[in-house]
Design a protein around this motif. Structure first.
Motif, short mmCIF file in Angstrom:
data_model
loop_
_atom_site.label_atom_id
_atom_site.label_comp_id
_atom_site.label_asym_id
_atom_site.label_seq_id
_atom_site.Cartn_x
_atom_site.Cartn_y
_atom_site.Cartn_z
N ASN A 234 0.81 -1.22 0.00
CA ASN A 234 0.00 0.00 0.00
C ASN A 234 0.85 1.27 0.00
OD1 ASN A 234 0.78 0.18 2.69
ND2 ASN A 234 -1.04 -0.94 3.37
N ASN B 186 5.45 2.96 -7.40
CA ASN B 186 5.16 2.91 -8.85
C ASN B 186 3.76 2.41 -9.11
OD1 ASN B 186 7.53 3.81 -9.93
ND2 ASN B 186 8.44 1.78 -10.13
N TRP B 187 2.83 2.79 -8.25
CA TRP B 187 1.50 2.16 -8.29
C TRP B 187 0.78 2.35 -9.61
CZ3 TRP B 187 -2.84 5.03 -9.21
CH2 TRP B 187 -2.71 6.42 -9.08
N GLU B 188 1.12 3.42 -10.31
CA GLU B 188 0.34 3.70 -11.52
C GLU B 188 0.42 2.57 -12.53
OE1 GLU B 188 2.06 7.26 -11.10
OE2 GLU B 188 0.30 8.48 -11.63
N PHE C 296 8.81 8.01 0.53
CA PHE C 296 8.01 9.21 0.31
C PHE C 296 6.55 8.79 0.22
CE2 PHE C 296 12.04 11.05 -1.02
CZ PHE C 296 11.95 12.29 -0.41
N PRO C 297 5.65 9.59 0.80
CA PRO C 297 4.24 9.19 0.83
C PRO C 297 3.66 9.04 -0.59
CG PRO C 297 4.55 11.43 1.67
CD PRO C 297 5.89 10.85 1.50
N TYR D 67 0.82 6.40 -3.23
CA TYR D 67 -0.26 5.43 -3.37
C TYR D 67 -1.28 5.60 -2.25
CZ TYR D 67 -2.48 1.01 -4.71
OH TYR D 67 -3.37 0.04 -5.11
N LYS D 68 -1.37 4.62 -1.34
CA LYS D 68 -2.40 4.75 -0.31
C LYS D 68 -1.86 5.29 1.01
CE LYS D 68 -5.49 1.61 -2.40
NZ LYS D 68 -6.27 0.39 -2.37
N LEU D 69 -0.54 5.33 1.12
CA LEU D 69 0.05 5.78 2.38
C LEU D 69 0.43 7.26 2.25
CD1 LEU D 69 0.26 4.11 4.90
CD2 LEU D 69 2.66 3.71 4.41
N THR D 70 -0.60 8.11 2.13
CA THR D 70 -0.33 9.52 1.86
C THR D 70 -0.51 10.38 3.10
OG1 THR D 70 -2.57 9.59 1.06
CG2 THR D 70 -0.84 9.52 -0.60
N ALA D 71 -0.85 9.76 4.22
CA ALA D 71 -0.95 10.54 5.45
C ALA D 71 0.21 10.18 6.38
CB ALA D 71 -2.28 10.31 6.14
#
Ligand code: SF4
Ligand SMILES: [Zn+2]
Lengths: 682, 367
Positions: free
Chosen positions: B120, B124-126, B285-286, B288-292
């Motif tokens: 998560n 390179n999630w895209e 670096f934040p 994909y889903k771990l943006t907080a």
């Protein structure tokens, strides 16, 4: 005694709906903000949450008749107390509910989980509020036209609530209260929350751990203070797009660190940092900047206009995840920059990219901005770095030639440990450049404009995919088939109006409920459209959003009041609504100023009030008509708002939304004219 | 119209609406060349079990595996991405990161869609979290890929960005051909692959950088769809197979950055892969889903490096951050600086035939 009792009753019948409106407005505003932060500031969640709000309130209202004890006036105060308790309790529900959907702190929820959290959080208040409306009507039964009276007072209460929030933001910001802040801080595990501030444009949090301070905007990471590789790369690349810039303006860039990185590399240039949110300059340690850095907060167009022409203008903002942000990536904004700064200037726009690893959504986002730039500037060049940079100018300065970039880098002494020749060679590697350019060119999308915010739509698509729910092909294919969409949604709205009329046919004449549905929908969509127009034409929105609710509700209150004093045909105000929508279509591309939009919003509210007030006349004494009216009103706003306000706008453009509002008003007139008008239940 | 007719009419329209929407959005069926997947077992009832990776997906007709790129079509498992790269770059080999493998050379790097670990925090999630039909691939046969590497003067071909294990057949065919044409091959992977396919692949792979994402099984379970043990097995197997190995650990605040976990990880690398295995600690670096979550504090990375060196590892680097010496190679014996690196730039390389010019110590690597 008897007289006292009557006036007490009357007092209650006025006071309670007012309090109900006030509480509803406050709860809604506070809760939606918190939900938005908990769900990663995804705008669609706001639209969904608002619609769910109306849905559950409607359900609460319908279930009123299953609770006979509520029909006694005395329970009303308890209902309102329960509502205020629920409002506070709901806040504390958000975090545990979100946590139950994800084992990891700070992780974005999937879209279904977001909707579930939003729904579960708002249910208690909505059901209570929904029950309270018919209960208020019941309590006001002795009055002339109780439904209208209650609606009037509730609207007034909502206006007051919105105004209170607007005036006393700090008072109503839950993070200002330690109990809530401690609870909220857990989302930033393992960091310590340093502070949390609500401002006009949302929330800003700062955390700290092991000497590193990190910033979060609306709950999403926005940058760190100090050493920052991405910022170094960004600043270095931007500065090499101009041979020797002396006057540099950067829009955004404070939290991302690029302002600091730019200032460090350009000690002899004058750098103006423009941020919309004034609060940013209060919390950011701006003393690290030297004398050559000028800090300006305010609306970028206004700030830029007051500046002398700049040589390098940098747009370092998050991807356009809202119409307001999309504005700074629009053809119109680029045009303004060119006119103001003259042919010697270079504009550099940062966008999501990904070093040759483009998803179709990212490619389309880049394409929509590239097209907008190409309509304005002669030269448009792509720098395919981690963050894509688009350099545009009416001169030959922008370059994708690594030799030129390296030459400028060395001449202006921009190289450091990370930004160096090897990095430049890698970024401009011929295969990457060629493949990325081809991928962007292949993306099918329109150019980004103020009223046609294609970049906003592509950003939504991108976010939806990030959250594991890519928008289905059905939706992404729609922009190519607008007529089809209008036919289907138009038919759908008509059908819903007919359905509501049919459902409540024993409590309200179909002509009434059908028309209320349409008018309420039309007025709400127009309100959304006006809000959006304000955002794209004027720029300030958070500042005005509460005022919008106030003006709309004031208008509604006034309209309902007038409807109770004089008699006229309902068709008149509905027709006026349709005319207003048509007129708005003509002036959509001109700015009417913030006051203009707020005034128009008031008129929309007034026309809605005039129509709905009149439509509820003569049916008020009927038992349960409170429910029927309330549900028709809510359903109209919720469904039409979602379909024509939230969905059409990013898909097509603002004009389509306005046109839809006009069409809804016409369907309303049609309903009022042709649907059965006899007394209900006969 | 009576009530029943009205109701039927309403129901009909409600049903027809979505159908019309569906028709409007349908795109023409794309013809793509599917390739039979290997390492599968046919099961009764048209089911197939994929034995490529430790997920062992059992798939009914029409189902796709966790990796999103292997589908059971009428009882046969197909790779949906053979010959369909979505990313293609000529990268510096330092970017993989590989610091002890032919420094300063270029490597043709490619990936298809798909991944079997679904972290998560994916950087390179895209493309890794995409289904094959949601991205626009380039059509390239293995021969074309190898020809492109030749044309670009690439020293090697890297399978990277997403999870190459899930495009096993394509990767193996390219690697085999590359070796025939004397081009080196690099595997950059999370190591989530079964032993049998791994040993087959290893015959054609020169170097690998394996992500050892954490050293607790709970970490793998909370943040990914995988488990720890199979990754450790892969690391040992690659060592056994003689593939040159470097290891990367992305340090995620609050997830895998406990000092004790870092020490254990370093100790395991030393004991199982050798003290001279290069280990990279990389800054999160934040995404994909771990943006907080905040990026890794620089102090945390520096501490991890010190701890791993203390455990006895000879070459420990920090990545994704600019530091004074975190990217440079030092002689483990005389402590002199041997190779300077600034980001992707390789500065002075003082090595003489793979040895320290000051004390003669042999430095582990393929120079
Ligand atoms: S490779 Fe894909 S299909 Fe095969 S077991 Fe792993 S996840 Fe499942
Ligand atoms: Zn030595």
């Amino acid at each position: 005694m008897a007289g006292g009792e009557v006036s007490g009753k009357l007092g209650r019948s006025i006071l309670f709906p007012f309090l109900l409106g006030l509480l509803t407005a406050l709860t809604q505003t506070i809760l939606i903000r918190e939900l938005m932060i908990a769900t990663g500031a995804f705008e669609l969640v706001v639209a969904v949450a608002l619609s769910l709000w109306m849905l559950f309130t409607g359900i609460g209202s319908i279930s009123f008749r299953f609770f006979p004890f509520l029909q006694r006036g005395k329970v009303l105060p308890f209902l309102l107390i329960a509502l205020s308790l629920a409002a506070v309790g709901q806040l504390f529900l958000i975090a545990p509910l979100a946590a139950s959907f994800s084992p990891v702190a700070g992780m974005a929820l999937s879209i279904p989980a977001m909707v579930a959290v939003a729904a579960l959080v708002i249910i208690p208040g909505c059901i209570l509020g929904g029950l309270a409306f018919p209960a208020c009507v019941e309590a006001a039964r002795d009055r002339r036209e109780p439904t209208g009276a209650v609606y009037l007072m509730e609207s007034g209460g909502m206006a007051a609530g919105a105004l209170l929030f607007y005036l006393f933001l700090d008072l109503f910001s839950p993070v200002n209260y330690p109990v809530y802040r401690d609870h909220y801080a857990a989302r930033y595990f393992p960091d310590t929350l340093l502070f949390s501030r609500d401002g006009r444009y949302g929330r800003l949090d700062a955390t700290e751990r092991e000497g590193q301070r990190a910033y979060f905007r609306n709950g999403q990471a926005a940058g760190v203070a100090g050493e920052n590789r991405p910022a170094e790369e960004f600043a270095g690349l931007v500065l090499t797009q101009h041979p020797a810039p002396h006057r540099i303006a950067v829009i955004g860039g404070l939290l991302s660190g690029s302002a600091v990185a730019l200032a460090a590399r350009m000690p002899h240039a004058t750098i103006t940092v423009i941020e919309q949110e004034p609060m940013l300059f209060e919390i950011y340690p701006t003393d690290i900047f030297g004398k050559n850095v000028i800090l300006r907060s305010g609306e970028p167009v206004a700030v830029m206009t007051a500046l002398p022409p700049q040589e390098l203008i940098i747009i370092d903002l998050p991807d356009p995840s809202s119409v307001m942000l999309s504005r700074f990536f629009s053809r119109e904004f680029f045009h303004f920059l060119r006119e103001h700064n003259g042919p010697g200037a270079v504009i550099v726009v940062g966008l999501s990219g990904g070093r040759g690893m483009l998803a179709p959504e990212t490619a389309a986002l880049n394409r929509s901005v590239q097209k907008a730039l190409q309509e304005v500037f002669r030269e448009v060049v792509l720098v395919p770095a981690d963050h894509h940079l688009w350099a545009a100018a009416d001169n030959d300065f922008p370059t994708a030639d690594p030799a030129v970039v390296i030459e400028r880098m060395e001449r202006n002494r921009l190289n450091g440990t990370w930004f160096n020749g090897a990095l430049v060679q890698d970024i401009f590697e011929p295969m990457r450049r060629q493949l990325t350019t081809a991928a962007v060119k292949r993306a099918a999308t329109r150019e980004n404009r103020l009223l046609t915010p294609a970049a906003y739509f592509e950003t939504l698509r991108h976010t939806a995919r990030r959250l594991g729910a890519p928008l289905p092909a059905v939706i992404t294919a729609l922009p190519a088939r607008p007529l089809f969409f209008f036919l289907i949604t138009g038919a759908f709205a008509t059908l819903c109006a007919a359905g509501i009329a049919f459902f409540f046919r024993r409590r309200m004449a179909p002509a009434q409920s059908g028309a209320i549905f349409c008018v309420s929908g039309s007025a709400f969509v127009l309100q959304l459209a006006l809000m959006t127009l304000l955002q794209v034409q004027v720029g300030q929105i958070y500042h005005f959003i509460a005022l919008f609710t106030v003006s709309f509700m004031l208008g509604t209150t006034a309209g309902v009041s007038v409807s109770r004093m004089i008699s006229y045909s309902s068709l008149l105000p509905i027709a006026a609504l349709a005319l207003l929508a048509t007129a708005l279509l003509w002036v959509a591309d001109r700015s009417l100023g913030a006051t203009g939009y707020v005034a128009l919003d008031l008129i929309v509210g007034l026309l809605g009030g005039l129509s709905i007030g009149n439509l509820t006349r003569n049916y008020g004494k009927e038992r349960s008509s409170g429910t029927a009216f309330y549900v028709a009103d809510l359903a109209g706003a919720a469904l039409c708002g979602l379909l024509f306000g939230a969905a059409i706008l990013p898909l097509y453009d603002l004009r389509s939304s306005i046109a839809a509002a006009g069409v809804l008003a016409l369907i309303g007139m049609f309903a009022a004219l042709v649907m059965p008008r006899g007394q209900p239940g006969r | 119209m009576n009530r029943v007719t009205r109701l039927i009419l309403v129901a009909l329209i409600l049903l027809l609406t979505p159908a019309l929407f569906y028709l409007a959005g349908r795109s023409p069926d794309e013809v793509s060349l599917l390739r039979k997947a290997e390492y599968t077992v046919s099961l009764p009832g048209n089911k197939v079990r994929c034995e490529l990776c430790p997920h062992f997906c059992t798939l009914s007709d029409g189902q796709t595996g966790i990796c999103k790129v292997r589908r059971n079509i009428k009882g046969t498992l197909y790779s949906l991405v053979y010959g369909q790269p979505v990313a293609l770059n000529n990268d510096p080999v330092e970017k993989k990161p590989l610091f002890h493998f032919r420094p300063g050379t270029k490597t043709l790097s490619l990936a298809t869609a798909g991944c079997n670990l679904n972290c998560n925090f994916c950087q390179n999630w895209e493309i890794s979290q995409a289904t094959p039909d949601s991205v626009t691939p380039y059509d390239m046969t293995p021969a074309q890929v190898v020809a492109l590497a030749k044309k670009n003067g690439s020293d090697s071909i890297s399978f990277t960005y997403t999870e190459p294990a899930v495009f096993f057949e394509y990767m193996r065919d390219i690697a085999k051909l590359a070796h025939e044409k004397r081009i080196k091959t690099i595997l950059v992977s999370c190591g989530y692959i079964n032993e049998k396919p791994l040993f087959e692949l290893a015959k054609y792979i020169d170097a690998a950088n394996i992500d050892l994402k954490g050293f607790r099984d709970e970490f793998y379970r909370d943040y990914t769809t995988g488990r720890l043990q199979p990754v450790l097995d892969t690391l040992r197997d690659l060592k056994t197979a003689g593939v040159f190995l470097e290891v990367t650990n992305l340090v995620i605040p609050g997830a895998n950055d406990d000092p004790e976990e870092t020490r254990k990880l370093a100790r395991w690398v030393k004991e199982n892969l050798g003290a001279d295995t290069p280990l990279h600690f990389s800054r999160f670096f934040p995404k994909y889903k771990l943006t907080a979550r905040a990026p890794t504090p620089p102090a945390k990375l520096a501490a991890a490096r010190v701890a791993a060196l203390k455990e006895g590892l000879k070459f420990v680097y920090v990545g994704n951050i600019a530091t004074e010496e975190g990217e440079d190679t030092f002689c483990p014996k005389c402590k002199k600086r041997l190779i300077e690196r600034d980001g992707f730039a390789v500065g002075e390389n003082r090595l003489k035939e793979g040895k320290c010019p000051f004390c003669g110590e042999k430095i582990h690597g393929r120079w």
